[in-house]
Scaffold this active site. Structure first.
Site, PDB file in Angstrom:
ATOM      1  CB  THR A  42     -12.978 -16.614  75.418  1.00 28.16           C
ATOM      2  OG1 THR A  42     -12.643 -17.830  74.748  1.00 28.16           O
ATOM      3  CG2 THR A  42     -14.347 -16.142  74.960  1.00 28.16           C
ATOM      4  CG  HIS A 441     -26.357  11.361  99.673  1.00 27.09           C
ATOM      5  ND1 HIS A 441     -27.480  10.793  99.127  1.00 27.09           N
ATOM      6  CD2 HIS A 441     -26.480  12.707  99.508  1.00 27.09           C
ATOM      7  CE1 HIS A 441     -28.270  11.746  98.662  1.00 27.09           C
ATOM      8  NE2 HIS A 441     -27.679  12.918  98.883  1.00 27.09           N
TER       9      HIS A 441
END
Length: 456
Positions: A42, A441
């Protein structure tokens, strides 16, 4: 009668993973799948992968803007892309199992006895099989409620068939305000359709944290999705170019025009025609295969995995089910449904929402004293870089221990970040470990530090 050590019914995630592992250990393994269009299961054919392909294309299309004709053209391209992707994955999954030594049989299986199966082949023939172990992995399919005219309408679609629609509907009515319905509302609104979601109850995401659910609701409405709560669909009637959905809400009758009506009111296990009673395999009141914590059915030597076993309907649960069964056949038998830890999930809206663990209210209902951390997504620098500032992150913490009880994320990359919280909950570390971690960062992950610095 052909004999195998192991027979898997269904090419879903759990079935195909287990089949490869068992064949790799030297066992004779057969996998039966009734449709060549479902090789791989599926997820890769009619659910996770194609729908998320459309989600990505829809988000890109929304960013490009343009007329409805422009968006409709991009929608057609997205459907073609989705078809190429699923076709390639089907072939890859089939080749992978065949190269592992698994015999893949195309046909519809039914039990004839505790360890025997009859397989109806595409050419009309019948093949009789016997297996030392049999594994049911037949999945689930969409529900279709008994609304007059709904089943007969040529404009009615399920989550599976809507993704085969070549032309973008100008107006889409979605019956059902659950996760699947809301995902499709988000996709098709981004593509440029006018979307209305009809929910028969007055609740919006009732199982979610109230603050986060409110943020999701506001976001969808700000984007133009119309949400109708407490609305009962009375009937559906076809016209020459569209269907009319008749409904009643707060005593008022309404009529909605739609080139497509998506029915998204849940799914039910695929057990019809499987002949479980002939094998001594009991079903639950909801039609799922009854299993214990090791996924054993009431018939010796027969297991069930994935959606058909009545648990959470996620492909990664089906994958983990295969680990539980493999643990019994090839390992120490220690893995069960009771020790797999917290289960995260994501709803692929734009932006996505993800959750793991308890809501604030659920924790309080259990008598726990909690602390809560909240952070608007707009406060995260990477969200500003991405120009995706919608959303709210929230974490629930046990006051006495500092353990994370739940995380509720609505915003950019929520579907990725939630896995960090799942791991933290499973190993039981205090929230300060994540708060004081060093993050790269600029990233959405560093928002976790800022979020947990706001614990109150």
């Amino acid at each position: 009668m052909k004999r195998y050590d192991d027979i898997i019914i269904g090419f879903g995630k759990g079935g195909k993973t287990l089949a490869g592992a068992l064949a790799g250990s030297g066992r004779r393994v057969a996998l039966i799948e009734q449709s060549a269009q479902m090789y791989g299961g599926t997820c890769i054919n009619v659910a996770c992968i194609p729908s998320k392909s459309l989600e990505h294309s829809a988000r890109m299309s929304a960013a490009q803007g343009g007329s409805f004709a422009d968006r409709a053209a991009r929608y057609a391209q997205a459907i073609a892309k989705k078809r190429r992707l699923t076709a390639a994955l089907r072939q890859k999954n089939l080749a992978k199992l065949q190269s592992a030594g698994v015999e893949v049989i195309l046909g519809r299986a039914a039990f004839t006895g505790p360890q025997t199966l009859s397989v109806a082949l595409p050419d009309g023939g019948i093949q009789q099989l016997q297996g030392g172990h049999i594994f049911i992995n037949t999945g689930a399919q969409p529900n279709l409620p008994a609304i007059p005219g709904l089943k007969e309408s040529r404009y009615t679609y399920t989550s599976q068939t809507l993704m085969e629609l070549d032309a973008l509907p100008a107006e889409l009515v979605i019956i059902g305000g659950g996760y699947i319905g809301l995902e499709f509302a988000s996709y098709y609104q981004n593509f440029g359709a006018r979307v209305t979601v009809v929910q028969n109850t007055g609740d919006f995401m009732p199982r979610e944290d109230a603050e986060v659910a409110a943020a999701v609701r506001q976001s969808l409405q700000d984007r133009g999705v119309q949400l109708l709560f407490g609305a009962q669909v009375q009937r559906v009637e076809d016209g020459p170019d569209a269907a009319t959905v008749y409904l009643q809400q707060a005593g008022e009758r309404r009529a909605l025009s739609a080139q497509a009506v998506l029915v998204a009111v849940g799914r039910h296990p695929n057990t019809e025609g499987l002949g479980c009673e002939r094998a001594g395999v009991a079903l639950t009141d909801r039609g799922a295969v009854q299993v214990d914590e090791q996924l054993r059915t009431t018939a010796p030597g027969v297991w069930a995995m994935g959606d058909v076993a009545g648990g959470l309907q996620f492909t990664y649960i089906s994958l983990d089910d295969s680990r539980i069964v493999k643990s019994q056949l090839l390992g120490d038998g220690g893995r069960t449904t009771q020790n797999r830890g917290a289960v995260p999930y994501s709803v692929f809206l734009d932006p996505p929402m993800a959750r793991v663990g308890l809501t604030e209210q659920e924790a309080k209902d259990r008598g726990l004293s909690v602390q809560v951390a909240r952070l608007p997504v707009a406060a995260i620098p990477k969200a500003q870089v991405l120009d995706q500032t919608t959303g709210l992150f929230k974490v629930v913490i046990e006051a006495a221990s500092g353990r994370i009880l739940g995380a509720h994320l609505f915003g950019a990359e929520a579907h990725e970040l939630i896995n960090i919280f799942k791991l933290a909950i499973d190993i039981g570390v205090p929230y300060t470990v994540l708060r004081d971690n060093i993050y790269t960062h600029p990233t959405m992950a560093e928002g976790i530090g800022d979020l947990l610095a706001a614990v109150r």
